[in-house]
Design a protein around this motif. Structure first.
Motif, PDB file in Angstrom:
ATOM      1  N   THR B 246       0.818  -1.218   0.000  1.00  0.00           N
ATOM      2  CA  THR B 246       0.000   0.000   0.000  1.00  0.00           C
ATOM      3  C   THR B 246       0.856   1.273   0.000  1.00  0.00           C
ATOM      4  O   THR B 246       0.518   2.250  -0.642  1.00  0.00           O
ATOM      5  N   CYS B 252      -2.916   4.234  -3.623  1.00  0.00           N
ATOM      6  CA  CYS B 252      -3.355   4.115  -2.235  1.00  0.00           C
ATOM      7  C   CYS B 252      -3.268   5.481  -1.564  1.00  0.00           C
ATOM      8  O   CYS B 252      -2.304   6.208  -1.738  1.00  0.00           O
ATOM      9  N   HIS B 253      -4.265   5.777  -0.799  1.00  0.00           N
ATOM     10  CA  HIS B 253      -4.362   7.154  -0.313  1.00  0.00           C
ATOM     11  C   HIS B 253      -4.800   7.237   1.147  1.00  0.00           C
ATOM     12  O   HIS B 253      -5.242   8.278   1.610  1.00  0.00           O
ATOM     13  N   CYS B 254      -4.746   6.132   1.871  1.00  0.00           N
ATOM     14  CA  CYS B 254      -5.215   6.166   3.256  1.00  0.00           C
ATOM     15  C   CYS B 254      -4.196   6.853   4.163  1.00  0.00           C
ATOM     16  O   CYS B 254      -2.999   6.720   3.960  1.00  0.00           O
ATOM     17  N   ASP B 280      -1.178   5.601   6.010  1.00  0.00           N
ATOM     18  CA  ASP B 280      -1.609   4.455   6.797  1.00  0.00           C
ATOM     19  C   ASP B 280      -1.919   3.342   5.799  1.00  0.00           C
ATOM     20  O   ASP B 280      -1.918   3.558   4.592  1.00  0.00           O
ATOM     21  N   SER B 281      -2.167   2.166   6.321  1.00  0.00           N
ATOM     22  CA  SER B 281      -2.400   1.056   5.405  1.00  0.00           C
ATOM     23  C   SER B 281      -3.473   0.129   5.942  1.00  0.00           C
ATOM     24  O   SER B 281      -3.471  -0.212   7.129  1.00  0.00           O
ATOM     25  N   CYS B 282      -4.357  -0.299   5.062  1.00  0.00           N
ATOM     26  CA  CYS B 282      -5.421  -1.220   5.470  1.00  0.00           C
ATOM     27  C   CYS B 282      -4.860  -2.590   5.811  1.00  0.00           C
ATOM     28  O   CYS B 282      -5.581  -3.456   6.288  1.00  0.00           O
ATOM     29  N   PHE B 287      -5.388  -0.228  11.795  1.00  0.00           N
ATOM     30  CA  PHE B 287      -6.112   0.607  10.828  1.00  0.00           C
ATOM     31  C   PHE B 287      -7.590   0.724  11.195  1.00  0.00           C
ATOM     32  O   PHE B 287      -8.196   1.776  11.082  1.00  0.00           O
ATOM     33  N   GLN B 306     -10.039  -6.368   2.174  1.00  0.00           N
ATOM     34  CA  GLN B 306     -10.281  -4.935   2.067  1.00  0.00           C
ATOM     35  C   GLN B 306      -9.426  -4.319   0.964  1.00  0.00           C
ATOM     36  O   GLN B 306      -9.900  -3.532   0.153  1.00  0.00           O
ATOM     37  N   ARG B 307      -8.141  -4.704   0.944  1.00  0.00           N
ATOM     38  CA  ARG B 307      -7.260  -4.088  -0.041  1.00  0.00           C
ATOM     39  C   ARG B 307      -7.748  -4.391  -1.459  1.00  0.00           C
ATOM     40  O   ARG B 307      -7.844  -3.503  -2.303  1.00  0.00           O
ATOM     41  N   HIS B 310     -11.330  -2.838  -2.070  1.00  0.00           N
ATOM     42  CA  HIS B 310     -11.313  -1.388  -2.205  1.00  0.00           C
ATOM     43  C   HIS B 310     -10.870  -0.961  -3.595  1.00  0.00           C
ATOM     44  O   HIS B 310     -11.479  -0.121  -4.232  1.00  0.00           O
ATOM     45  N   LYS B 311      -9.793  -1.591  -4.061  1.00  0.00           N
ATOM     46  CA  LYS B 311      -9.261  -1.201  -5.357  1.00  0.00           C
ATOM     47  C   LYS B 311     -10.142  -1.636  -6.520  1.00  0.00           C
ATOM     48  O   LYS B 311     -10.267  -0.923  -7.504  1.00  0.00           O
TER      49      LYS B 311
HETATM   50  S1  SF4 Z   1      -8.043   0.951   1.881  1.00  0.00           S
HETATM   51 FE1  SF4 Z   1      -7.602   1.093  -0.294  1.00  0.00          FE
HETATM   52  S2  SF4 Z   1      -6.514   3.013  -0.581  1.00  0.00           S
HETATM   53 FE2  SF4 Z   1      -6.475   2.509   1.591  1.00  0.00          FE
HETATM   54  S3  SF4 Z   1      -4.522   1.473   1.892  1.00  0.00           S
HETATM   55 FE3  SF4 Z   1      -6.105  -0.075   1.538  1.00  0.00          FE
HETATM   56  S4  SF4 Z   1      -6.095  -0.486  -0.646  1.00  0.00           S
HETATM   57 FE4  SF4 Z   1      -4.998   1.414  -0.297  1.00  0.00          FE
END
Ligand code: SF4
Ligand code: SF4
Ligand code: SF4
Ligand code: SF4
Ligand code: SF4
Lengths: 323, 359
Positions: B246, B252-254, B280-282, B287, B306-307, B310-311
């Protein structure tokens, strides 16, 4: 060798001795093998054994038991695992620190000839690789082939590995490898110790300035199983979560010190780091000191009490009063 | 692209051009760093790493730095918003790869979207000109063509460059890019047909070099019903839960926001603390850890899901875009070789039967 491994795993499944087996399968990139979890006997064919099996598999064990801890009649999985010398020593550490039950782990020990550090290959455009005895044949995108000596590509910790096979195992495969001499093993650390303080500090600074706090070094380390690492605790907040040099320094110093008497020099932290941060001299210094002061080596015996968990009247103390 | 749109400039001249722009812009260029490439502020006399494959860390760090101070606070201290462009200069991001340029257009949707606006990101972004550099040497784990990309993808760039050896071909993509070239006209010549032919040949070759191709056309739809699939039990198994995939990902933008307090700031004029935002990272357990102690994503499985979701599912739902540009960084750098392409291929194999599978 791989046939022997497969045979053993097959037998373990057939005799219903394990529920899951952790080994390596072929990776998706050249010069890579990847951890692999087998629950069906037909997947055993996927297993490989080569000089790219560098991940320390012991790191996966605690998570199988973590949720069941405390639950009285939880059915714990029985896990078979392929263990090189370093993986085996990490397993011993985890057993001694009560993270995994010995009786649920079936250790297939293997004499390890050392693993390659791909970062030592300077070519950037390798599209394929083939291992042949003590050589590695790499091919670039123009189909040009170059032959490299495995010996020259060995990871630093493998070059000086003292325990190429686990000390604790259920079955041991392969032929014994030649051991490195203590002088050779410790040459790099002796040299580092001789350097003036400023130079050692400079090295530390130089390494950590590359760090981006991705935590891969910690996550790859079998010893770092804490549910909440001090580095992330919010109450109290010991350190910030950023890649600011002061945060990084605190993180790394904490991480390294928590390895005292526990690090087995598998190099998982160095191998996992995407930024090429190498702090092995510091973890190795702890190994050397613990050995000198307490005559203890991590991961070689199930019985011997860890130095951090014991106190002896004649324990060395000068290092506290006269650092 | 129409031919007349292209301009040509000598590679040697580019350094001079950048030098002349230094007063106006903070310029970021790819340089060699520890055997890898990384974007760094352009310094006089420095050469550009023209042949770089792609940078290890994605250039998203220019617009969305890993850690930035949002403001400082304390009794008596002035609360001052920070985080704008240094020296108030505009940004020129020079030579980023097309996948990373496309990733910026994705980040724009998050930080400058209809629902939320992030003033810190947007202030930098508005002042930024993006000049991308088409790829002549894709890596073995580049798979942009399986997504929307290709070695000469223009999305997200204001100008796209092609490295023809001694010369560099430049094509404006946006109005901003056109204006930029117009203003710097003295450095450029009109390109001839032979230059354009050369570029076409180069791009054909480059496209051919991308061997990694997966079919994920309907990945969003596949994942619509996959949340409870048993496959997730296997996908995450070897993941270590680090932040590499991430942190390195250009889309990735968290982030996390924390206050850093300086207990030593006794006199009331110096700020006592600052509010810092950092990546931060999922993939991290903290998190989603609630203050109550409850964690809705307690294991590696939920975090890996989630990763991917989400993408490839939530973002397509919210922004009409897959949040992966196929740069391959997560594949290249994963310490256990957990290959996103393999994960996607296995998810694509989910049959319609899987819908009803429950854990
Ligand atoms: S939730 Fe999405 S944008 Fe945020 S770190 Fe995870 S994959 Fe990346
Ligand atoms: S440290 Fe020793 S046991 Fe571990 S991989 Fe290297 S050679 Fe093998
Ligand atoms: S793996 Fe490397 S970059 Fe990541 S936190 Fe550890 S030392 Fe830093
Ligand atoms: S980089 Fe690999 S090991 Fe690390 S979190 Fe991502 S998938 Fe897991
Ligand atoms: S998910 Fe992986 S391949 Fe896709 S954009 Fe992110 S880092 Fe690149």
């Amino acid at each position: 060798m791989i046939e022997k491994i497969k045979e053993t795993v097959k037998k373990l499944f057939k005799e219903n001795k394990i529920d899951i087996f952790i080994g390596y399968s072929e990776g998706t990139l050249p010069l890579r093998s990847t951890p692999c979890f087998i629950t069906r006997s037909e997947d055993i064919e996927k297993l490989v054994w080569n000089s790219y099996c560098s991940n320390n598999l012991a790191v996966y064990l605690p998570r199988f038991f973590v949720s069941q801890r405390g639950a009285k009649d939880a059915k714990l999985p029985r896990i078979g695992i392929l263990a090189k010398g370093c993986d085996g020593r990490s397993i011993v550490g985890l057993i001694k620190e009560h993270q995994i039950p010995r009786e649920n782990i079936y250790i297939i020990g293997i004499h390890c000839g050392g693993m390659i550090n791909t970062k030592k290959i300077k070519k950037v455009d390798i599209v394929a690789a083939e291992e042949k005895n003590d050589k590695v044949l790499v091919e670039d995108e123009d189909k040009k082939k170059v032959e490299l000596k495995k010996e020259e590509l060995l990871a630093d910790m493998c070059k000086t590995c003292q325990y190429t096979a686990p000390a604790v195992y259920d079955i041991l495969l392969g032929k014994e490898k030649q051991k490195t001499k203590k002088e050779d093993r410790e040459a790099f650390i002796k040299e580092f110790e001789k350097k003036p303080l400023e130079e050692r500090w400079e090295y530390f600074q130089e390494q950590i300035s590359k760090c981006i706090r991705c935590n891969a070094c910690r996550q790859a380390c079998p010893n770092c199983y804490c549910k909440e690492c001090f580095a992330e605790q919010a109450k109290p907040r010991w350190i910030g979560p950023t890649n600011d040099i002061s945060d990084v320094m605190f993180y790394q110093i904490g991480r390294i010190f928590h390895q005292a008497g526990r690090c087995v020099d598998c190099g998982a932290c160095v191998r996992a780091c995407p930024m090429g941060v190498d702090l092995r001299v510091f973890t190795y210094k702890l190994i050397k000191d613990v050995k000198e002061f307490f005559e203890y080596e991590a991961g070689v015996s199930l019985e011997e009490a860890p130095p951090l968990a014991t106190f002896k009247q004649d324990d060395k103390q000068e290092f506290i009063t006269e650092p | 692209m129409e031919n007349k749109k292209f301009k040509i400039i000598k590679k040697k001249e580019i350094l001079k051009l950048l030098e002349s722009l230094k007063k106006e812009y903070s310029i970021f260029v790819p340089i060699e760093d520890n055997g890898d490439a990384r974007f760094s502020e352009f310094k006089s006399g420095q050469d550009i790493f023209w042949d770089y494959r792609n940078t290890k860390i994605s250039p998203k760090e220019i617009l969305f730095p890993q850690a930035e101070t949002l403001f400082c606070f304390g009794p008596g201290a002035e609360v001052k918003a920070e985080g704008s462009t240094p020296g108030g200069k505009d940004y020129l991001i020079f030579g980023i790869r097309p996948c990373d340029a496309q990733a910026i257009s994705l980040l724009d949707k998050v930080f400058g979207g209809e629902d939320f606006e992030d003033p810190y990101y947007l202030e930098r972004r508005k002042k930024t000109t993006v000049i991308s550099l088409a790829c002549s040497k894709p890596q073995i784990d580049c798979f942009c063509t399986s997504l929307k990309g290709k070695p000469e993808n223009e999305e997200g760039a204001d100008i796209i460059l092609f490295d023809l050896g001694e010369d560099v071909l430049a094509g404006a993509v946006t109005k901003k890019g056109e204006k930029f070239i117009e203003k710097q006209n003295k450095w450029f010549k009109d390109a001839g047909q032979s230059d354009v032919d050369k570029k076409d040949k180069l791009m054909d070759l480059s496209l051919n070099k991308i061997k990694s191709q997966i079919d994920i056309q309907n990945i969003k739809e596949k994942l619509d019903n996959a949340f409870n699939d048993l496959l997730w039990n296997e996908i995450h198994q070897k993941c270590l839960g680090c932040g590499i995939c991430t942190y390195f990902c250009p889309t990735c933008h968290c982030f996390d926001i924390t206050d850093e307090i300086n207990p030593k700031a006794a006199d009331s004029k110096t700020p006592e603390g600052k509010r810092v935002r950092c990546w931060d990272s999922c993939m991290y357990p903290l998190f989603t850890l609630h203050a109550s102690g409850h964690n809705p994503r307690p294991t590696y499985k939920e975090r890996m899901r989630q990763r991917i979701m989400h993408k490839f599912n939530y973002c397509p739902e919210n922004f009409k875009e897959i949040f992966c540009v196929g740069c391959g960084r997560c594949i290249r750098n994963c310490p256990v070789n957990l290959d996103l392409r393999e994960v996607l291929v296995s998810l694509m194999s989910l049959g319609s039967l899987c819908k009803d599978k429950k854990i």
